[in-house]
Design a protein around this motif. Structure first.
Motif, short mmCIF file in Angstrom:
data_model
loop_
_atom_site.label_atom_id
_atom_site.label_comp_id
_atom_site.label_asym_id
_atom_site.label_seq_id
_atom_site.Cartn_x
_atom_site.Cartn_y
_atom_site.Cartn_z
N TRP A 1 -0.01 -4.79 -50.73
CA TRP A 1 1.28 -5.16 -51.32
C TRP A 1 1.18 -5.30 -52.84
CZ3 TRP A 1 2.23 -9.03 -46.83
CH2 TRP A 1 3.06 -8.45 -45.86
N HIS B 1 4.45 -0.08 -46.39
CA HIS B 1 4.98 -1.44 -46.33
C HIS B 1 5.34 -1.83 -44.91
CE1 HIS B 1 7.48 -4.96 -47.07
NE2 HIS B 1 8.47 -4.35 -46.45
N GLY C 1 3.53 -4.86 -43.15
CA GLY C 1 4.37 -5.99 -42.79
C GLY C 1 4.33 -6.31 -41.31
N THR D 1 2.77 -9.81 -39.94
CA THR D 1 3.57 -10.73 -39.12
C THR D 1 2.87 -11.05 -37.80
OG1 THR D 1 5.60 -9.84 -40.09
CG2 THR D 1 5.81 -11.05 -38.03
N MET E 1 10.51 -8.90 -41.86
CA MET E 1 10.64 -8.07 -43.07
C MET E 1 12.09 -7.99 -43.52
SD MET E 1 7.88 -4.96 -42.67
CE MET E 1 8.26 -4.55 -40.97
N TRP F 1 12.87 -11.28 -45.20
CA TRP F 1 12.27 -11.31 -46.53
C TRP F 1 13.10 -10.51 -47.53
CZ3 TRP F 1 6.39 -10.35 -45.16
CH2 TRP F 1 5.86 -11.55 -44.68
N SER F 2 13.56 -9.33 -47.13
CA SER F 2 14.37 -8.52 -48.05
C SER F 2 15.70 -9.20 -48.35
CB SER F 2 14.61 -7.13 -47.46
OG SER F 2 13.40 -6.38 -47.44
#
Length: 350
Positions: A128, A154, A158, A162, A183, A186-187
Motif C-alpha cells: 500500500w 489493492h 485488502g 481483512t 474496503m 474505507w473508501s
C-alpha cells in the motif's frame, strides 16, 4: 519545544493512560480499532484516486481538482499509518485466538503462525505504501496499463489484510464479503474526509453544469449505497443460513450501542440519497461528517466485540483514539508532510 514533539509526548502519555485504564488487552483492542480508522484514510483514498486518475480529463472537467488534491493529501498518511501499525505485531498473542490454539486445517497450521502473520502484515503495508507513492502525483497519460493492475493489487491486498487482521480476531463469521465490505467502508470514510478537507472550487458553468455540491455528493452516495448493500447481503446470508456461530457474531455486535449505530447508519444513507434531489455544499459537508463518524465507529464495531463479546466503547478506546491521532499528527511532518504539498500542487496543475 516543537509542536510535533509535544504531540508525540502527549500521544505517549495517552497510551500510558490507555494501558492503565484497560490493561494490556484492552489497550491493544482500542489501539487496533483506532489504527484501522487511521489506516482507512490513505488506503481508502487510494482506489478512489486511481480510478479518478483513469478518467482524469473528465474528473478535471467536472471540477474534481481540489478533491483529488485532498485525496492525495490523505494518501500521504500511508507511511505514518504503516509505522504506527508495527507495534501491533507485538500484541498478536493478546489479540488473536489462533495463537496457541490447535489449527483446524493443515493450511491454518502454516498460515496462522505469529512470524508468518507479521511478515504478511508488513508486506501488505509495504504494498500500500508503494501504491501511495506511485500515485502521489498525476500521470501525464494515465491509461489502463497503470490503473487496472493497481486496483487489482489493492483488491488482493485488502482482501488478505481483512482476513488476517480483522476476520481472524473473531472466527465465528466465515464471510467472503467481509474484505470487499471493509474496503468499501474505507473508501467511503476517506472520501468523506476528503470532502471536509478539500477547498471549494468553482462548479462547471454553462451547458451541462451541475448544482453546487453535487459533484462531491453523488460519489459519496454511491459509496454509502454500496456499503449498505454489502452489509444487507452479508446479514441476509447469515440469517438464511441460521448457523449458531455466525448468529452469535452478530449478537455480540448488537446491544443498545450496536443497534443505535445501525439506525444512525441507515439514516445517513437515506438522507444522503434524498440530498441528491436538492444538493448543496453545506448539506454535502454535514453528510460527509456523519458518514465519517459512522465508518469510524464501524471499525470499533468490528474489532471490540471479538475480545469483549459485546460492542461497547470504553475509556481505554477513547484514549487510544486520541493517542493514535496525536502520534499521527506528530509523525506526519516527518514522514508524510513533504508529500502533501506536492500532491496539492500537482492537483492544482492538473
Amino acid at each position: 519545544m516543537s509542536r510535533p514533539l509535544l504531540l508525540g509526548l502527549l500521544g505517549l502519555g495517552l497510551l500510558a493512560g490507555c494501558f492503565l485504564a484497560g490493561g494490556w488487552r484492552g489497550a491493544a483492542c482500542g489501539y487496533l480499532s483506532a489504527w484501522l480508522v487511521l489506516l482507512a484514510l490513505p488506503v481508502g483514498a487510494l482506489p478512489v484516486t486511481i480510478v479518478a486518475e483513469r478518467f482524469g480529463k473528465r474528473v478535471r472537467e467536472r471540477g474534481g481538482v481540489e478533491m483529488l488534491a485532498a485525496l492525495r493529501r490523505l494518501m500521504a498518511l500511508m507511511p505514518v499509518a504503516a509505522l504506527l501499525g508495527l507495534p501491533l505485531l507485538a500484541a498478536v498473542p493478546l489479540l488473536y485466538p489462533w495463537v496457541g490454539a490447535a489449527p483446524r486445517t493443515p493450511l491454518a497450521a502454516l498460515w496462522f503462525t505469529t512470524p508468518f502473520f507479521a511478515a504478511r502484515v508488513i508486506a501488505y503495508l509495504a504494498a500500500w505504501t508503494w501504491l501511495a507513492f506511485r500515485f502521489a502525483r498525476p500521470f501525464d497519460e494515465p491509461g489502463e496499463g497503470r490503473t487496472v493492475p493497481a486496483v487489482g493489487l489493492h483488491a488482493v491486498v485488502g482482501t488478505l489484510f481483512t482476513t488476517d487482521v480483522i476476520a481472524s480476531l473473531d472466527p465465528r463469521l466465515d464471510s467472503a464479503l467481509l474484505g470487499l465490505l471493509v474496503m468499501t467502508a474505507w473508501s467511503g470514510l476517506a472520501f468523506a474526509a476528503a470532502i471536509l478537507l478539500a477547498w471549494e472550487e468553482p462548479e462547471p458553468v454553462g451547458r451541462g453544469r451541475t448544482p453546487p455540491g453535487r459533484g462531491r455528493l453523488v460519489p459519496l452516495v454511491v459509496l454509502l449505497g454500496l456499503w449498505a448493500f454489502l452489509h444487507f447481503v452479508q446479514f441476509l446470508i447469515v440469517w438464511s443460513a441460521n448457523l449458531p456461530p455466525e448468529v452469535s457474531w452478530y449478537f455480540a455486535r448488537g446491544g443498545g450501542l450496536g443497534r443505535g449505530l445501525s439506525i444512525a447508519a441507515g439514516i445517513v444513507v437515506v438522507l444522503a440519497g434524498l440530498a441528491t434531489l436538492r444538493p448543496g455544499r453545506p448539506t454535502t459537508r454535514i453528510l460527509a461528517g456523519a458518514a465519517l463518524a459512522v465508518h469510524a465507529l464501524e471499525m470499533f464495531w468490528l474489532v471490540t466485540p471479538a475480545l469483549r463479546d459485546r460492542f461497547v466503547i470504553r475509556p481505554a478506546d477513547a484514549l487510544a483514539a486520541l493517542a493514535v491521532a496525536c502520534l499521527a499528527a506528530a509523525l506526519h511532518p516527518l514522514l508524510g508532510g513533504r508529500a502533501a504539498p506536492k500532491a496539492r500542487r500537482a492537483g492544482r496543475v492538473a
